[in-house]
Design an enzyme around this catalytic site. Structure first.
Site, short mmCIF file in Angstrom:
data_model
loop_
_atom_site.label_atom_id
_atom_site.label_comp_id
_atom_site.label_asym_id
_atom_site.label_seq_id
_atom_site.Cartn_x
_atom_site.Cartn_y
_atom_site.Cartn_z
N GLU A 111 1.95 7.65 3.45
CA GLU A 111 1.55 6.29 3.05
C GLU A 111 1.36 5.39 4.27
O GLU A 111 0.48 4.52 4.30
CB GLU A 111 2.57 5.67 2.09
CG GLU A 111 2.72 6.42 0.77
CD GLU A 111 1.40 6.71 0.07
OE1 GLU A 111 0.44 5.94 0.24
OE2 GLU A 111 1.32 7.74 -0.65
N HIS A 144 -4.83 3.02 8.47
CA HIS A 144 -6.26 2.92 8.17
C HIS A 144 -6.60 1.46 7.80
O HIS A 144 -7.63 0.93 8.20
CB HIS A 144 -6.57 3.84 6.99
CG HIS A 144 -8.00 4.31 6.91
ND1 HIS A 144 -8.45 5.12 5.90
CD2 HIS A 144 -9.08 4.07 7.68
CE1 HIS A 144 -9.74 5.36 6.07
NE2 HIS A 144 -10.15 4.74 7.15
ZN LIG Z 1 -2.81 9.57 -0.09
#
Ligand SMILES: [Zn+2]
Length: 677
Positions: free
Chosen positions: A468, A474
């Site tokens: 996570e 990201h």
């Molecule tokens: Zn994922």
């Protein structure tokens, strides 16, 4: 509310949790949708000829307030909900779908976008602008904006019928699951089951006024039974019940629903100019075409099948030696796998957990981010939170530039749904030259500490946290202009790369040395334990891979061809499974009639993406391994070409810029131990 200001409609940077009352949401949603509609009307009514800037760019920044309100509201509905919030969700969800439908059906807006789209070659757009134009155009054309009126009408009819059929399919699977129960009255038949499973089965029986133990088709009951129950006949009975959901030729049967769904999807694709439903779906995926997906599945199958066959024989021999089993059946596989795994590795969570105190793992993942990307996480108390347990951080880079806010919410509570996920309270974008940084959140459900013990994670929870956090990076490191292309707004078969790649660090000595210390003695995790974790992670990986591939083949069989001549669901499925079959065929069961991923959920023509993402992350991590797992140059490339770019360019191009080549499946085979013979 008329006299009080609604904090959700005031300008805000950080989500103003302390000021928000539940009553604020609905009026805020209504007002923000109204405002967004007006903004769109202005774009459409603009007397100037359509340009990239006055149409596409303008459209991408429409409804900023609505986005903020939505993300706050739906994040709360997942992590800190109550009946009131759920009620509001039911009221506003249809309004929001109507709002977005109104946009995609707005012909005036489409005409402007189309005008710009037709000039795209001569417009001198940046790659990001080109992508924005292409994606926006397709969001209309893939919804029928280019069709004539009768075809448009037909498309709407198909969509309406499809949504009803998907619902019906899911209801049938659920009803089949709820309907079945296996009542055990002889204590002998519970042999092998863990205490907790037996207790739960007794409770369930009692709650239904029955004597004995009840086993059901729900996972917490079904899985341990298949893994541990020594009574082979009962395992068979349960497995067949599980595998024949929607396949009993009664009112809950799904065979006709499957056929109708695939035919409607095929017709819908044809109407829009695509050869098959898979062609339609894959146009917006990294894999691009059904041919490429099939090549991918076949290549992996060729490499994984020898290992799977070897593992099957090994398991069959073990079952024979232990219990005189002659032919290993599907209902034996989990049972003997578990026994063999225990024998080979004798590794249980309790041995590992003391080395993974939650606070240490958090420190660990932050240190990994610091070594790779120069990030600093500063815990701050001035950021408002939706629950006192939430931790809040400001994230800076190594030249002290503000990168992101980071919220971390780790423990289960009433009002939080199961699982672990990354989300955001605000996405990143650049407007009027100002780079507006994101607010990212990770939500998990890890066991909390007690008065005597800190929160200790299982190894699986450790990799979940890294996973996570990878999605989080990201989002945090996003560096784009347009909000709809930022962060995790990428193709479905690309989005798990940043998350899955992070999990690799959990298996590396150099990374574990940063944080895996025994919570009482301070001793570093013994490396032979780490080796065992790695080996056991690959246990029977061949069988698991072939099983995953079989689902991918089935998905493509239903969606990558003209299904109009298929009459017999089971026969068609059996055909699709031919190349991946290892276990004896069970005529009583059918996978398709309860394959909710592809017939109810959003995975149609997308099941392959589970393995696709693994190939990507293994190949990406192999690059790190070659140069050192904390090599800054490789990390910079990953940040520059993958993490910061979001969905601004074709993901294969981004990947090649990072890696210097297209992803190769060998790294995955190597990591999964499928190359040794
Ligand atoms: Zn994922």
């Amino acid at each position: 509310m008329s006299n009080n200001k609604n904090p959700l409609l005031e300008p805000f940077d950080q989500a103003p949790f302390s000021k928000i009352k539940n009553d604020h949401f609905k009026p805020a949603f209504l007002q923000a949708m109204d405002d967004a509609r007006k903004e769109i009307d202005e774009i459409v009514a603009n007397p100037e000829p359509p340009t990239f800037s006055n149409t596409l760019e303008a459209l991408d920044f429409v409804g900023q307030q609505l986005d903020r309100i939505s993300s706050i509201f739906f994040n709360l509905n997942s992590a800190e909900t109550n009946e009131e919030i759920q009620k509001i969700a039911q009221e506003v969800s249809p309004l929001l779908s109507e709002f977005s439908n109104d946009i995609t059906l707005n012909q005036g807006l489409f005409e402007r976008i189309k005008t710009v789209y037709e000039q795209r070659k001569s417009l001198d757009l940046t790659p990001e602008q080109y992508t924005l134009l292409d994606k926006k155009y397709k969001s209309f054309s893939r919804n029928g904006a280019n069709l004539n009126e009768p075809d448009k009408k037909r498309l709407r009819e198909i969509d309406t019928e499809l949504s009803k059929l998907k619902l019906k399919f899911g209801e049938n699977v659920l009803a089949e699951t709820n309907k079945y129960e296996l009542l055990i009255t002889n204590e002998e038949d519970l042999k092998g089951l863990p205490e907790g499973t037996v207790e739960a089965a007794a409770h369930l029986a009692e709650s239904k006024g029955k004597k004995g133990w009840l086993i059901t088709l729900e996972y917490p009951s079904y899985i341990p039974f298949m893994k541990y129950a020594e009574n082979r006949e009962l395992r068979k009975k349960l497995a067949i019940a599980f595998g024949s959901k929607g396949f009993h030729n009664d009112e809950l049967d799904n065979q006709q629903n499957v056929l109708r769904i695939v035919n409607l999807r095929f017709q819908r694709a044809n109407l829009l100019g695509y050869a098959t439903h898979a062609d339609f779906v894959l146009e917006e995926r990294m894999a691009e075409t059904p041919t490429k997906v099939l090549e991918f599945l076949n290549e992996l199958l060729t490499k994984a099948k020898p290992a799977a066959e070897r593992e099957y024989t090994e398991l069959e021999n073990y079952a024979k030696e232990l219990d005189g089993i002659d032919r290993l059946e599907k209902w034996d596989s989990a049972f003997y796998s578990e026994k063999l795994k225990q024998k080979l590795f004798n590794l249980d969570d309790e041995k590992l957990k003391p080395y993974f105190k939650l606070e240490n793992v958090i420190k660990g993942v932050f240190l990994v981010a610091e070594k790779l990307f120069g990030l600093q996480f500063k815990e701050v108390s001035t950021i408002e939170k939706y629950h006192p347990e939430v931790k809040t951080y400001e994230v800076y880079d190594d030249t002290n530039n503000f990168i992101s806010l980071f919220y971390a919410d780790f423990h289960p509570r009433t009002g939080k749904r199961d699982g672990a996920w990354m989300t955001s309270f605000k996405s990143q974008y650049t407007l009027n030259g100002k780079n507006s940084r994101p607010h990212i959140s990770n939500v998990c459900n890890f066991t909390r500490s007690t008065s005597t013990k800190p929160s200790l994670l299982t190894f699986n929870e450790v990799t979940t946290l890294f996973h996570e956090f990878g999605h989080g990076l990201h989002g945090m490191l996003a560096n784009t202009t347009y909000p709809s292309l930022s962060g995790t707004s990428v193709y479905w078969d690309f989005v798990e790369l940043p998350s899955q790649v992070m999990e690799n660090w959990c298996y590396e000595k150099e990374a574990l040395e940063l944080f895996a210390f025994h919570y009482e003695t301070g001793e570093l995790i013994p490396m032979e334990l780490v080796e065992k974790i790695k080996e056991s992670a690959n246990f029977q990986e061949g069988l698991a891979t072939v099983r995953q591939l079989s689902f991918g083949f089935l998905d493509m069989a239903w969606h990558g061809k003209d299904p109009s001549n298929v009459k017999d669901v089971k026969a068609y499925e059996t055909e699709a499974f031919i190349s991946t079959n290892l276990f004896p065929e069970t005529p009583e069961t059918c996978m398709s009639t309860s394959f909710s991923h592809i017939f109810q959920g959003g995975y149609s023509s997308g099941y392959y993406s589970y393995k696709w993402s693994e190939v990507l992350d293994a190949d990406a991590f192999a690059y790190f391994k070659e140069h050192g797992i904390f090599n800054r140059e490789i990390a910079d490339k990953f940040r520059e070409h993958v993490l910061s770019k979001g969905g601004t360019e074709n993901p294969m191009e981004l990947y090649k810029r990072f890696r210097g080549a297209e992803p190769n499946i060998d790294a995955l085979l190597e990591r999964a131990g499928l190359l040794k013979s």
